[in-house]
Design an enzyme around this catalytic site. Structure first.
Site, mmCIF file in Angstrom:
data_model
loop_
_atom_site.group_PDB
_atom_site.id
_atom_site.type_symbol
_atom_site.label_atom_id
_atom_site.label_comp_id
_atom_site.label_asym_id
_atom_site.label_seq_id
_atom_site.Cartn_x
_atom_site.Cartn_y
_atom_site.Cartn_z
ATOM 1 N N SER A 1 0.844 -1.193 0.000
ATOM 2 C CA SER A 1 0.000 0.000 0.000
ATOM 3 C C SER A 1 0.878 1.240 0.000
ATOM 4 O O SER A 1 2.085 1.158 0.274
ATOM 5 C CB SER A 1 -0.861 -0.026 1.277
ATOM 6 O OG SER A 1 -1.430 1.244 1.548
ATOM 7 N N TYR B 1 -3.441 -0.067 9.936
ATOM 8 C CA TYR B 1 -3.257 -0.426 8.526
ATOM 9 C C TYR B 1 -1.831 -0.113 8.072
ATOM 10 O O TYR B 1 -1.164 -0.933 7.421
ATOM 11 C CB TYR B 1 -4.287 0.347 7.699
ATOM 12 C CG TYR B 1 -4.365 0.010 6.233
ATOM 13 C CD1 TYR B 1 -5.073 -1.102 5.787
ATOM 14 C CD2 TYR B 1 -3.755 0.834 5.271
ATOM 15 C CE1 TYR B 1 -5.173 -1.392 4.428
ATOM 16 C CE2 TYR B 1 -3.848 0.546 3.919
ATOM 17 C CZ TYR B 1 -4.559 -0.570 3.496
ATOM 18 O OH TYR B 1 -4.655 -0.847 2.158
HETATM 19 C C1 GCO Z 1 -6.857 5.372 3.103
HETATM 20 C C2 GCO Z 1 -6.983 4.423 1.926
HETATM 21 C C3 GCO Z 1 -5.720 3.644 1.721
HETATM 22 C C4 GCO Z 1 -5.810 2.922 0.415
HETATM 23 C C5 GCO Z 1 -4.570 2.285 -0.099
HETATM 24 C C6 GCO Z 1 -3.487 3.272 -0.361
HETATM 25 O O1 GCO Z 1 -7.732 5.385 3.937
HETATM 26 O O2 GCO Z 1 -5.883 6.130 3.123
HETATM 27 O O3 GCO Z 1 -8.044 3.562 2.070
HETATM 28 O O4 GCO Z 1 -5.474 2.899 2.809
HETATM 29 O O5 GCO Z 1 -6.822 1.982 0.433
HETATM 30 O O6 GCO Z 1 -4.134 1.204 0.668
HETATM 31 O O7 GCO Z 1 -2.409 2.639 -0.955
#
Ligand code: GCO
Ligand code: CA
Length: 263
Positions: free
Chosen positions: A147, A160
């Protein structure tokens, strides 16, 4: 497109986790169009049925397996079953993932742990159980879906970002341990893509929508099909000496600091 078979995946079996929708589905479709037999993992029976119907309508060969990628026992049994019923898994795409957008001060540890479990521990579990077979055959391709948050922070996505940053390093580490068995472990880092996952932050007029368009040198959200070429490349023999790399497919986000609001 044949290029002397450099990107040809005919006769290969590819397992793609979380591929009943979104980016997983787009990458699986590209891999299938390059010739591979698809094994689609998901966890919702109705979604799986719909997904298989649409893969098959596109002329692709696809089988569905419902299993929870965080459950090691379930993963182990499902992989054994796939190897027996469909064939040797040549390609694994660890795509299944979740996100929770909660400010760190308000996030409880159960939420944090759940995101790490799905986005980081599960790719380890699935890779390990697939790699056991790949090691014996001295051949395999593993692609971890990273990501922007493998490199950058952002408000509300601490768990995340921690998981995706970890997934980048898991990629390098597994590449290190398994290159000797002719298994290439690499990653794809999607930028901001128009999917269900980003729907809440993509609505027209939402400040985040305008921000992303401005922040991306290409000036747009990614279309899931933009990932197809990289997914096929990292699945194919064209990438046989590429180990532990993350290819960012981001319209240039990571290349730039951005620009002032009035330009
Ligand atoms: C956020 C997005 C990201 C994307 C992606 C970026 O909330 O900033 O959802 O998490 O999904 O992973 O590369
Ligand atoms: Ca999902």
């Amino acid at each position: 497109m044949n290029m002397n078979g450099l990107f040809d995946l005919s006769g290969q079996v590819a397992l793609i986790t979380g591929a009943t929708h979104g980016l997983g589905m787009a990458m699986a479709t590209a891999i299938g169009k390059a010739g591979a037999t698809l094994v689609i993992n998901g966890h919702t029976p109705s979604k799986m049925e719909e997904a298989l119907a649409s893969y098959r309508a596109a002329g692709l060969t696809a089988y569905g397996y419902l299993f929870d990628v965080t459950n090691a026992q379930h993963v182990k049994e499902s992989i054994a079953q796939i190897e027996q019923e469909v064939g040797p898994i040549n390609i694994l795409v660890n795509n299944a993932g979740i996100i929770k957008r909660i400010p760190a001060l308000e996030m409880d540890e159960a939420d944090f742990r759940q995101v790490l479990d799905v986005d980081l521990t599960a790719p380890f579990i699935v890779s390990k159980h697939v790699a056991r077979y790949m090691v014996e055959r001295r051949q395999g391709k593993i692609i971890n879906i990273c990501s922007m948050m493998s490199e950058l922070g952002r408000d509300t996505v601490s768990a995340y970002a921690a998981a995706k940053g970890g997934l980048k390093m898991l990629t390098r580490n597994l590449a290190t341990e398994w290159a000797r068995y002719n298994i290439q472990v690499n990653g794809i880092g999607p930028g901001y893509f128009a999917t269900e996952q980003t729907a809440p932050i993509r609505v027209d007029g939402h400040p985040f929508n305008d921000f992303i368009v401005r922040r991306t040198p290409a000036g747009r959200w990614g279309d899931p099909e933009d990932l197809g070429g990289t997914a096929v490349f990292l699945s194919s023999r064209a990438s046989d000496f590429i180990n532990g790399q993350i290819i960012y497919v981001d319209g240039g986000i990571l290349a730039t600091i951005g620009k002032p609001a009035n330009e």
